[in-house]
Write a protein that holds these residues in place. Structure first.
Motif, short mmCIF file in Angstrom:
data_model
loop_
_atom_site.label_atom_id
_atom_site.label_comp_id
_atom_site.label_asym_id
_atom_site.label_seq_id
_atom_site.Cartn_x
_atom_site.Cartn_y
_atom_site.Cartn_z
N GLN B 368 0.83 -1.20 0.00
CA GLN B 368 0.00 0.00 0.00
C GLN B 368 0.87 1.26 0.00
O GLN B 368 0.50 2.26 -0.63
CB GLN B 368 -0.95 0.01 1.21
CG GLN B 368 -1.86 -1.21 1.34
CD GLN B 368 -2.60 -1.54 0.07
OE1 GLN B 368 -3.16 -0.65 -0.58
NE2 GLN B 368 -2.60 -2.81 -0.31
N ARG B 387 -6.29 2.46 3.53
CA ARG B 387 -5.93 1.18 4.13
C ARG B 387 -4.79 1.35 5.13
O ARG B 387 -4.79 0.77 6.22
CB ARG B 387 -5.49 0.20 3.04
CG ARG B 387 -6.65 -0.33 2.22
CD ARG B 387 -6.12 -1.05 0.99
NE ARG B 387 -7.18 -1.78 0.29
CZ ARG B 387 -7.11 -2.17 -0.97
NH1 ARG B 387 -6.01 -1.92 -1.69
NH2 ARG B 387 -8.11 -2.82 -1.53
N TYR B 465 -12.02 -1.53 4.66
CA TYR B 465 -11.24 -2.76 4.88
C TYR B 465 -12.15 -3.97 5.07
O TYR B 465 -11.91 -5.05 4.51
CB TYR B 465 -10.33 -2.56 6.09
CG TYR B 465 -9.31 -3.67 6.27
CD1 TYR B 465 -8.41 -3.99 5.27
CD2 TYR B 465 -9.25 -4.38 7.47
CE1 TYR B 465 -7.47 -5.00 5.45
CE2 TYR B 465 -8.30 -5.38 7.66
CZ TYR B 465 -7.43 -5.69 6.64
OH TYR B 465 -6.50 -6.68 6.82
#
Lengths: 597, 597
Positions: B368, B387, B465
């Motif tokens: 990420q 995230r 998420y």
């Protein structure tokens, strides 16, 4: 620990308000052990712990013991403290008057041992090991051996050890190799090397009396071929005086994570002269007598560390300012003492619940030891022994496992300062790390509890204890929230039985089920056992408040901590119940070659 | 750790089989980062970690750093290892080519940082801190500052630090006092004392570039009046060469529980010349850029320690014989390797589940970060940042908390030998103890997760998420037991939402509810997050086996460990759920004077 204060008030609460030690001592004929005398002894012990032992705790850690050609020098101040300990008459307290003891109860000398260990775990190892040696000789030695060795040991002039472990065997003593050859004069010559011998060599005492496990020639293999021997560092004349040096030498000392002031020795026996204690090949049985008491002592060390960690963390939390509380302060200070923050309180209350719950369980066990040793009623002795058989692995393992968490929180509450040596919090964590390892690891305690004690008695030992708790709950007649906790606890008693039956039936077809469930079973047992004592402590405190007691902080603190325990810690038991029920398959089906990534 | 082996196989599995880093790098335009090149870099990094860093880990612990009149000498071998590190080009790997970097992805340099930390946590602190300093200057420095400071930092010729903490403020930086006074030439004069400065002074590099938080004159109180400065140990000419000494001195170093080879310094600034980075009074915001990445790095340290503890314990469990297995062996040996015992396997599998589950989560986060730094799609960048915002406190706190347990089991599997220094297991536990403290304690991470991230986004970050996980589960089309685990995980997704709503509504009326629930909420989040990655790892492994992969031990081990995780560790989440639901009352109702016994 530098600012350690022996928790005398709580000791009095547990002994006299919770468990009524006055009647207990009266019943056992300890008429001289009045509450006033006990309190005075606790006060003197606390002074010794707080003023003499605590100030040399940190330096003991920094200096450690030094080894030079077979001799071990303890850290600065250890020898002087030991001399004061001997002069104060502490070693002899609970030993028979016949051998120079003071004939006071086991629970008295053991309860003050908490203070010594809390103030200075490493130092307290030396007298602790001597007590183990004395108990073993008292229980299994001949009159002649007692006359020869006990007076100076009990006086503290000499120190003692227990020599079990060898390099290739720790938990599994059946593998041990140290040899004992009979001599013509009835003595034995011992040859072999023992490791991890606490207090194996040092400069505190004039002689060191080792109690050693070894094999006779042609002894059966395994645990049934092990005998027990007295092997002094200096030979001893028949009238108990030091003579020439025996062939016992210290080969080296270990460098350890903690308890650096305690000498952990390699001890070499090279045709050393020794004396058989108890029957041939029954050494392990003799050893177990001692080990049960030593295990309560180790549990006590864990509890003492939890208490010391609470004391340090609490002082810091009431002093250190950091962030504002959204609800607890109305001032304009840029930050508040960190005790206002809920998560800091969670850590402090966990420490308090573990330390004080552990104290209650430990005192309960000490009381049972008193009864088992001194009651005139065989039935009461048996009941006490049954309780002890069940609770000893719990007090040993649960009080030391919870000490890992409590001392870790001691660091955590201090933040980065907890990681720095000067505050003593990291030393507490390092010192207490040994306690889940020695005197039988947590895994060994768990097998003892579930295998030997619970299932080995067909559930009988557990039923006795569950009945005690259930009877208490059924007879309970109090206010909420205690009534509510009673009901909760009753539910746990049922679950405890169910879990036991579950494992028992699983293990009947697959013995690995026992080891798979054992540690979770032990931890479950610890949490529900603590719930029982926290319920009783809260109830006692409520009664005192209802009677108009003025120490409202103390008693209300008990009730609040009980609440915290029931609401916040007891639910952890359900993770352990899940672990018990999970079974062996997820542990055993993975091949040994599959562990590595 | 002496016998440490960098876990290259698992790194390849996670990067290429689980998360498809090949497509990931291709998508981000890292065309040169082929799997072959990445593998070669990992192999070289592993050689450096295993052969250079691991052998000096124990001596680093024993010698520690030494302080003498302002200079710090690192342990034997540290300087030579650092030189090899620089010569190998490691410091520059993922930095921009413009400043002498190699332009490779963040995930590549970070994934090999695991090896360095696993081999030698203390040594790895020095380059780790430099990376933090570099990132901060890269993100917030002017072009002139970059030209002046970055080339030598990126080359590794110079080292860097981050100077935040002062004696009276750690977590609560709003209280900091260090002052910065503007000079006529545009520079600033900094005065004040910083503590706990890792790598604050040492003998590894020609210069040390401190990044320092301080207050400008008349700056607002609290966190909104903090600015960020570059303050080098030696002043630097405009073309980036070392000049005269700046007024920056090391006052002392800390004596700590562990990471003894890492110098933790008191740094005094006495009208030291510095340069403002970023906008006035926005220092904390600049710092957060760095801190998020540093927190992933700290989580990585925890995971690396879990891995090292597993390696040590596994070797010992396959070598040490003690007791017979009732089911696993048919031989006549007096005892079996302790890996046959269910409770030893429970400890090993816990270590494995934490180490490899942690690696999966850490690599996911690194991926990420790559996307957030290099994606051409703003939408994808935002998703990656969302995230990361959620997962950063989890990766930091959960990987370091689980490392405490994993390294403690490292000791426990060794029994008494684990407590002795020579085996290295106790050092792992001491070294990794810092990781739940620095870069924001677990308590701070938990408030960040629950307060700032989850509730602060009105649940949005969590929903993103949870949707990812639910989508994965819904699309799942596999065999039992994975299908079963999918269903289990779906149930947890619902519980996670419910717990969140519960705390949210409680905290709306009583802000203490947030802190009361936060650490349990974080731990709950960690367990369910790990469940997601263990499900995916098991599924990936099943697929590989179905495709005929030959490494059956490796893949089957993944499936077995996933099973262990779901059956044995995931249920712990329910204790944490109970903690979340318990509410603040049992923490807050006890008076401050009631804590003491």
């Amino acid at each position: 620990m530098e600012n350690y204060q022996s928790p005398q008030r709580d000791a009095q609460f547990v002994a006299y308000e919770l468990f009524d030690f006055q009647s207990h001592y009266d019943r056992l004929g300890f008429s001289e052990a009045s509450q006033d005398l006990v309190k005075a002894i606790h006060t003197e012990a606390a002074k010794f712990a707080d003023n003499i032992l605590a100030p040399i705790n940190q330096i003991g850690d920094q200096q450690g013991c030094t080894f030079d050609e077979g001799t071990v020098t303890t850290p600065k101040g250890f020898k002087e403290a030991y001399q004061q300990y001997v002069e104060g008459g502490w070693p002899s307290m609970s030993h028979p008057e016949k051998w120079g003891g003071q004939g006071l109860p086991y629970s008295l000398s053991t309860s003050i041992a908490e203070y010594f260990s809390g103030a200075n775990h490493a130092w307290a190892m030396y007298p602790g090991l001597s007590q183990g040696c004395i108990s073993t000789i008292l229980s299994h030695g001949t009159e002649e051996q007692k006359a020869r060795f006990l007076p100076k040991l009990i006086e503290g002039q000499w120190a003692g050890t227990m020599c079990l472990t060898e390099a290739h065997c720790g938990s599994d003593l059946g593998l041990l190799r140290c040899k004992a050859k009979p001599n013509e004069d009835g003595s034995y010559s011992l040859t072999g090397t023992k490791i991890f011998i606490s207090a194996g060599e040092h400069d505190l005492a004039d002689n060191i009396v080792h109690v050693v496990l070894a094999r006779l020639p042609d002894a059966p293999a395994g645990t049934k071929g092990i005998s027990l021997f007295i092997v002094p560092k200096f030979n001893v004349t028949e009238d108990g005086e030091v003579a020439d040096r025996n062939q016992v030498t210290c080969g080296s000392i270990e460098h350890k994570m903690g308890i650096n002031g305690s000498a952990t020795c390699v001890i070499n026996f090279d045709n050393a002269k020794g004396f058989l204690i108890g029957a041939e090949n029954r050494g392990l049985n003799c050893m177990f007598t001692f080990m049960n008491v030593a295990r309560i002592g180790t549990g006590l060390e864990g509890m003492a560390a939890s208490e010391a960690a609470l004391q340090g963390a609490l002082r810091y939390a009431q002093d250190r300012v950091q962030f504002r509380s959204p609800t607890q302060r109305d001032g304009t200070a840029p930050a508040d003492e960190i005790i206002v923050h809920p998560d800091v309180r969670r850590m402090l209350l966990t420490q308090k619940a573990f330390a004080e719950g552990g104290r209650a369980l430990a005192y309960y066990c000490m009381q049972q030891v008193d009864v088992s040793q001194h009651s005139e009623s065989a039935e009461k002795q048996q009941l006490a022994e049954a309780r002890l058989a069940l609770l000893t692995p719990i007090v040993k393992a649960f009080l030391t496992e919870t000490a890992q968490e409590a001392t870790s929180y001691g660091i955590q509450v201090f933040g980065g300062h907890g990681y720095v040596r000067e505050w003593g919090m990291e030393q507490l964590a390092r010192d207490t790390r040994i306690s889940t390892l020695y005197e039988g690891t947590t895994g060994i305690q768990a097998l003892d509890l579930l295998g030997r004690k619970v299932l080995g008695s067909n559930g009988e030992l557990l039923s006795v204890y569950i009945k005690e708790i259930s009877d208490y709950c059924e007879a309970f007649n109090g206010d909420v929230p205690q009534q509510h906790w009673c009901d909760t606890l009753q539910g746990y008693m049922q679950q405890w039985q169910e879990l036991t039956h579950h494992v028992g039936s699983q293990a009947a077809t697959n013995p690995d089920e026992l080891g798979a469930a054992s540690v979770d079973y032990l931890m479950y047992s610890g949490y529900v056992t603590f719930a029982y004592y926290w319920l009783r402590m809260a109830t006692t405190a409520s009664t005192k408040l209802a009677e108009g007691a003025t120490e409202t902080d103390f008693y209300q603190g008990k009730i609040e901590t009980a609440r915290f325990f029931f609401e916040r810690l007891l639910p952890r038991s359900q993770s352990h119940a899940a672990g018990v029920k999970a079974g062996a398959a997820s542990l055993m089906s993975i091949g040994e070659s599959m562990f590595k990534a």
